[in-house]
Design an enzyme around this catalytic site. Structure first.
Site, PDB file in Angstrom:
ATOM      1  N   GLU A 141     -39.161  96.279 -43.465  1.00  9.62           N
ATOM      2  CA  GLU A 141     -39.391  95.134 -42.595  1.00  9.62           C
ATOM      3  C   GLU A 141     -40.513  94.383 -43.287  1.00  9.62           C
ATOM      4  OE1 GLU A 141     -37.811  94.017 -40.050  1.00  9.62           O
ATOM      5  OE2 GLU A 141     -36.475  95.705 -39.673  1.00  9.62           O
TER       6      GLU A 141
ATOM      7  N   THR B  59     -39.328 101.791 -40.182  1.00  7.80           N
ATOM      8  CA  THR B  59     -38.681 101.607 -41.485  1.00  7.80           C
ATOM      9  C   THR B  59     -39.647 101.825 -42.647  1.00  7.80           C
ATOM     10  OG1 THR B  59     -36.887 100.179 -40.764  1.00  7.80           O
ATOM     11  CG2 THR B  59     -37.686  99.827 -43.000  1.00  7.80           C
TER      12      THR B  59
ATOM     13  N   THR C 173     -46.987  95.513 -51.681  1.00  9.09           N
ATOM     14  CA  THR C 173     -47.523  94.157 -51.528  1.00  9.09           C
ATOM     15  C   THR C 173     -49.034  94.123 -51.748  1.00  9.09           C
ATOM     16  OG1 THR C 173     -47.976  92.498 -49.821  1.00  9.09           O
ATOM     17  CG2 THR C 173     -47.553  94.709 -49.037  1.00  9.09           C
ATOM     18  N   ASP C 174     -49.549  92.947 -52.088  1.00  7.69           N
ATOM     19  CA  ASP C 174     -51.011  92.793 -52.212  1.00  7.69           C
ATOM     20  C   ASP C 174     -51.690  92.812 -50.843  1.00  7.69           C
ATOM     21  OD1 ASP C 174     -50.144  90.320 -51.250  1.00  7.69           O
ATOM     22  OD2 ASP C 174     -51.180  89.121 -52.768  1.00  7.69           O
ATOM     23  N   GLU C 175     -50.893  92.687 -49.757  1.00  3.14           N
ATOM     24  CA  GLU C 175     -51.495  92.589 -48.419  1.00  3.14           C
ATOM     25  C   GLU C 175     -52.185  93.891 -48.007  1.00  3.14           C
ATOM     26  OE1 GLU C 175     -49.157  90.378 -45.570  1.00  3.14           O
ATOM     27  OE2 GLU C 175     -48.090  89.352 -47.169  1.00  3.14           O
TER      28      GLU C 175
ATOM     29  N   TYR D 107     -47.738  94.853 -40.405  1.00  2.00           N
ATOM     30  CA  TYR D 107     -46.927  94.898 -41.634  1.00  2.00           C
ATOM     31  C   TYR D 107     -47.715  95.542 -42.769  1.00  2.00           C
ATOM     32  CZ  TYR D 107     -45.072  93.260 -46.130  1.00  2.00           C
ATOM     33  OH  TYR D 107     -44.630  93.207 -47.437  1.00  2.00           O
ATOM     34  N   SER D 108     -48.917  94.995 -43.042  1.00  2.00           N
ATOM     35  CA  SER D 108     -49.646  95.512 -44.208  1.00  2.00           C
ATOM     36  C   SER D 108     -50.103  96.958 -43.975  1.00  2.00           C
ATOM     37  CB  SER D 108     -50.815  94.607 -44.586  1.00  2.00           C
ATOM     38  OG  SER D 108     -51.675  94.376 -43.491  1.00  2.00           O
TER      39      SER D 108
ATOM     40  N   LYS E  47     -47.153  99.097 -44.804  1.00  2.00           N
ATOM     41  CA  LYS E  47     -46.940  99.178 -46.259  1.00  2.00           C
ATOM     42  C   LYS E  47     -48.029 100.054 -46.887  1.00  2.00           C
ATOM     43  CE  LYS E  47     -44.292  97.406 -48.606  1.00  2.00           C
ATOM     44  NZ  LYS E  47     -42.913  97.792 -49.048  1.00  2.00           N
TER      45      LYS E  47
HETATM   46  P1  NAD Z   1     -36.496  91.103 -47.068  1.00  2.00           P
HETATM   47  O1  NAD Z   1     -36.933  91.194 -45.649  1.00  2.00           O
HETATM   48  O2  NAD Z   1     -35.931  89.825 -47.578  1.00  2.00           O
HETATM   49  O3  NAD Z   1     -35.393  92.224 -47.360  1.00  2.00           O
HETATM   50  C1  NAD Z   1     -35.528  93.533 -46.892  1.00  2.00           C
HETATM   51  C2  NAD Z   1     -34.186  94.230 -47.117  1.00  2.00           C
HETATM   52  O4  NAD Z   1     -34.336  95.588 -46.661  1.00  2.00           O
HETATM   53  C3  NAD Z   1     -33.030  93.610 -46.325  1.00  2.00           C
HETATM   54  O5  NAD Z   1     -31.889  93.541 -47.145  1.00  2.00           O
HETATM   55  C4  NAD Z   1     -32.809  94.595 -45.182  1.00  2.00           C
HETATM   56  O6  NAD Z   1     -31.467  94.638 -44.728  1.00  2.00           O
HETATM   57  C5  NAD Z   1     -33.235  95.908 -45.825  1.00  2.00           C
HETATM   58  N1  NAD Z   1     -33.693  96.875 -44.825  1.00  2.00           N
HETATM   59  C6  NAD Z   1     -34.602  96.663 -43.831  1.00  2.00           C
HETATM   60  N2  NAD Z   1     -34.732  97.795 -43.096  1.00  2.00           N
HETATM   61  C7  NAD Z   1     -33.914  98.729 -43.665  1.00  2.00           C
HETATM   62  C8  NAD Z   1     -33.633 100.087 -43.371  1.00  2.00           C
HETATM   63  N3  NAD Z   1     -34.194 100.702 -42.346  1.00  2.00           N
HETATM   64  N4  NAD Z   1     -32.770 100.745 -44.174  1.00  2.00           N
HETATM   65  C9  NAD Z   1     -32.180 100.123 -45.224  1.00  2.00           C
HETATM   66  N5  NAD Z   1     -32.386  98.828 -45.529  1.00  2.00           N
HETATM   67  C10 NAD Z   1     -33.254  98.138 -44.755  1.00  2.00           C
HETATM   68  O7  NAD Z   1     -37.752  91.573 -47.908  1.00  2.00           O
HETATM   69  P2  NAD Z   1     -38.277  91.049 -49.329  1.00  2.00           P
HETATM   70  O8  NAD Z   1     -39.140  89.869 -49.115  1.00  2.00           O
HETATM   71  O9  NAD Z   1     -37.141  90.989 -50.273  1.00  2.00           O
HETATM   72  O10 NAD Z   1     -39.232  92.270 -49.721  1.00  2.00           O
HETATM   73  C11 NAD Z   1     -38.726  93.396 -50.406  1.00  2.00           C
HETATM   74  C12 NAD Z   1     -39.847  94.382 -50.665  1.00  2.00           C
HETATM   75  O11 NAD Z   1     -40.875  93.749 -51.447  1.00  2.00           O
HETATM   76  C13 NAD Z   1     -40.534  94.880 -49.400  1.00  2.00           C
HETATM   77  O12 NAD Z   1     -40.831  96.238 -49.561  1.00  2.00           O
HETATM   78  C14 NAD Z   1     -41.805  94.040 -49.313  1.00  2.00           C
HETATM   79  O13 NAD Z   1     -42.826  94.747 -48.636  1.00  2.00           O
HETATM   80  C15 NAD Z   1     -42.124  93.844 -50.773  1.00  2.00           C
HETATM   81  N6  NAD Z   1     -42.869  92.609 -51.103  1.00  2.00           N
HETATM   82  C16 NAD Z   1     -42.434  91.389 -50.658  1.00  2.00           C
HETATM   83  C17 NAD Z   1     -43.125  90.238 -51.022  1.00  2.00           C
HETATM   84  C18 NAD Z   1     -42.656  88.859 -50.603  1.00  2.00           C
HETATM   85  O14 NAD Z   1     -43.331  87.869 -50.891  1.00  2.00           O
HETATM   86  N7  NAD Z   1     -41.507  88.714 -49.966  1.00  2.00           N
HETATM   87  C19 NAD Z   1     -44.264  90.328 -51.828  1.00  2.00           C
HETATM   88  C20 NAD Z   1     -44.673  91.605 -52.264  1.00  2.00           C
HETATM   89  C21 NAD Z   1     -43.962  92.735 -51.905  1.00  2.00           C
HETATM   90  P1  TYD Z   2     -45.535  84.002 -44.976  1.00  2.00           P
HETATM   91  O1  TYD Z   2     -44.513  83.297 -45.794  1.00  2.00           O
HETATM   92  O2  TYD Z   2     -45.142  84.537 -43.638  1.00  2.00           O
HETATM   93  O3  TYD Z   2     -46.135  85.145 -45.891  1.00  2.00           O
HETATM   94  P2  TYD Z   2     -47.443  86.110 -45.652  1.00  2.00           P
HETATM   95  O4  TYD Z   2     -47.935  85.959 -44.282  1.00  2.00           O
HETATM   96  O5  TYD Z   2     -46.858  87.464 -45.893  1.00  2.00           O
HETATM   97  O6  TYD Z   2     -48.414  85.694 -46.685  1.00  2.00           O
HETATM   98  O7  TYD Z   2     -46.753  83.011 -44.740  1.00  2.00           O
HETATM   99  C1  TYD Z   2     -47.449  82.444 -45.834  1.00  2.00           C
HETATM  100  C2  TYD Z   2     -48.620  81.655 -45.276  1.00  2.00           C
HETATM  101  O8  TYD Z   2     -48.105  80.553 -44.528  1.00  2.00           O
HETATM  102  C3  TYD Z   2     -49.464  82.457 -44.290  1.00  2.00           C
HETATM  103  O9  TYD Z   2     -50.829  82.082 -44.481  1.00  2.00           O
HETATM  104  C4  TYD Z   2     -48.987  82.003 -42.926  1.00  2.00           C
HETATM  105  C5  TYD Z   2     -48.549  80.577 -43.169  1.00  2.00           C
HETATM  106  N1  TYD Z   2     -47.424  80.081 -42.328  1.00  2.00           N
HETATM  107  C6  TYD Z   2     -47.549  78.863 -41.639  1.00  2.00           C
HETATM  108  O10 TYD Z   2     -48.591  78.188 -41.701  1.00  2.00           O
HETATM  109  N2  TYD Z   2     -46.478  78.442 -40.895  1.00  2.00           N
HETATM  110  C7  TYD Z   2     -45.322  79.157 -40.793  1.00  2.00           C
HETATM  111  O11 TYD Z   2     -44.392  78.715 -40.066  1.00  2.00           O
HETATM  112  C8  TYD Z   2     -45.213  80.391 -41.524  1.00  2.00           C
HETATM  113  C9  TYD Z   2     -43.960  81.216 -41.456  1.00  2.00           C
HETATM  114  C10 TYD Z   2     -46.279  80.807 -42.283  1.00  2.00           C
END
Ligand code: NAD
Ligand code: TYD
Length: 358
Positions: A93, A109, A139-141, A164-165, A168
């Site tokens: 998630e 999850t 994640t860096d979070e 979330y963080s 993670k």
């Molecule tokens: P996303 O939410 O787009 O995708 C998550 C995927 O995991 C989806 O396909 C979902 O169906 C699947 N999933 C969720 N719960 C599941 C479960 N219980 N069993 C099996 N599959 C499940 O996420 P994302 O942005 O692609 O992130 C992917 C990974 O990278 C995560 O671990 C996230 O913490 C990490 N990450 C994301 C970012 C970012 O900017 N998006 C940055 C750094 C790290």
């Molecule tokens: P987000 O894309 O949710 O990533 P994260 O919180 O994991 O960094 O949000 C990026 C930044 O944008 C965060 O500071 C929250 C802000 N934000 C808004 O200002 N408006 C929005 O509707 C959303 C989704 C995020």
């Protein structure tokens, strides 16, 4: 279930491969390594979409398995069937705002699911763990929030502040605990905010793009002063490939874009790019900016020091932000059907709940 005898060099299970980053990682590995069999393991939650991997569906080295990582029996069954040599774990998630609404879904999850995967590795790989690898994508979070100066290094103590963080961070600790306690070969990376194609429009950049297209309000939290470090998702996939093949077992690597933006400046830039692409009058989209109630516990700034991966493994981002953003906007304009599919049903419900209260 009979185990499948494989003619491939190795079999890699990639969890979360139907999501945003996971689909880019799966695509890169399937195309670049025909000698590897790639099994995409995904539960297909609201964030997972098989349209994301449509272009590689028919490759002979690609298999999709719908499975929840919290379903221990199913996960163990997949290990028996495929005899994984490695797992690249992205399933999670991933959205902070949703974690504020429903923290336990994240504990389940991200913590329990990761624990079940680690346990399956331990059970199926011991005693001979040589040439096996559990790669945890984080994640860096987990490092918390920075003030206006400084960077997160691999040594920065963990200080997560959102559900979330925190979930993670817990999973990161579990991964390292399995390495120290059971000698499980693990490697981990902590990456900054990604952007690019196939990004679910609940996150800042795709949400703003979608709202600009539809002339909907652009909800900027607080004063828009929060800072994020943005990385092109395909560069993250390349970093994961690099760390998977060259990273040192037991180590972690920070991955970032050296690319910090205040949210409000980023939204202004997007508005400018999109006015041009949509043939709108300069300044038209900016008028949609609406400052809304701040996120609870909103982290001020994330910034990654990616020196280690750069100096030791030779990775660096390939794309300038303005170029990547323009490419991303083009993808969304050309793939409105994808957006329509993922923004129907559950998304509408989430959007109403999230933004109507602000
Ligand atoms: P996303 O939410 O787009 O995708 C998550 C995927 O995991 C989806 O396909 C979902 O169906 C699947 N999933 C969720 N719960 C599941 C479960 N219980 N069993 C099996 N599959 C499940 O996420 P994302 O942005 O692609 O992130 C992917 C990974 O990278 C995560 O671990 C996230 O913490 C990490 N990450 C994301 C970012 C970012 O900017 N998006 C940055 C750094 C790290
Ligand atoms: P987000 O894309 O949710 O990533 P994260 O919180 O994991 O960094 O949000 C990026 C930044 O944008 C965060 O500071 C929250 C802000 N934000 C808004 O200002 N408006 C929005 O509707 C959303 C989704 C995020």
């Amino acid at each position: 279930m009979e185990p499948i005898i494989s003619e491939f060099d190795k079999t890699i299970g990639i969890t979360g491969g139907a999501g945003f980053i996971g689909s880019h990682v799966v695509r890169l590995f399937v195309k670049k390594y025909p000698q590897y069999r790639i099994v995409n393991i995904d539960a297909l939650t609201y964030a997972g979409n098989l349209e994301n991997t449509k272009d590689i569906e028919s490759y002979p080295n690609y298999i999709f398995e719908r499975a929840d990582i919290c379903d221990e029996e199913k996960i163990n069954g997949l290990f028996t069937r495929y005899g994984f040599n490695a797992i690249i774990h992205l399933a999670a998630e991933s959205h902070v705002d949703r974690s504020i609404m429903d923290p336990l879904a994240f504990v389940k999850t991200n913590v329990l699911g990761t624990g079940i995967l680690l346990n399956a590795c331990r059970r199926h790989w011991q005693p001979d763990v040589a040439n096996k690898l559990f790669y945890h994508v984080s994640t860096d979070e987990v490092y918390g929030s920075l003030g206006t100066t400084g960077f997160f290094t691999e040594e920065t103590p963990y200080d997560p502040r959102s559900p979330y963080s925190a979930s993670k961070a817990s999973s990161d600790h579990l991964v390292m605990a399995y390495h120290h306690t059971y000698r499980l070969p693990v490697v981990m990376s902590n990456c900054s905010n990604n952007y690019g194609s196939h990004h679910f429009p609940e996150k800042l950049i795709p949400l703003m793009i979608n709202n600009i297209i539809n002339r909907k309000p652009l909800p900027v939290y607080g004063k828009g002063e929060n800072v994020r470090d943005w990385l092109w998702v395909e560069d993250h996939a390349i970093a994961i490939d690099t760390i998977f093949h060259k990273g040192k077992v037991g180590e972690k690597y920070n991955v970032g874009g050296f690319n910090e933006w205040k949210n409000i400046d980023l939204v202004y830039l997007l508005c400018r790019i999109m006015d041009q692409k949509l043939n709108r009058t300069v300044g038209e989209s900016e008028k949609l900016i609406t400052f809304v109630k701040d996120r609870a516990g909103h982290d001020l700034r994330y910034a990654i020091d990616a020196t280690k991966i750069n100096q030791i493994l030779g990775w660096k981002p390939s794309l300038q932000f303005e170029e990547g953003l323009a490419k991303t906007v083009d993808w969304y304009l050309e793939n409105q059907e994808w957006v329509n599919h993922v923004t129907s049903g559950q998304y509408q419900q989430y959007y109403t709940e999230q933004y109507n209260k602000r």
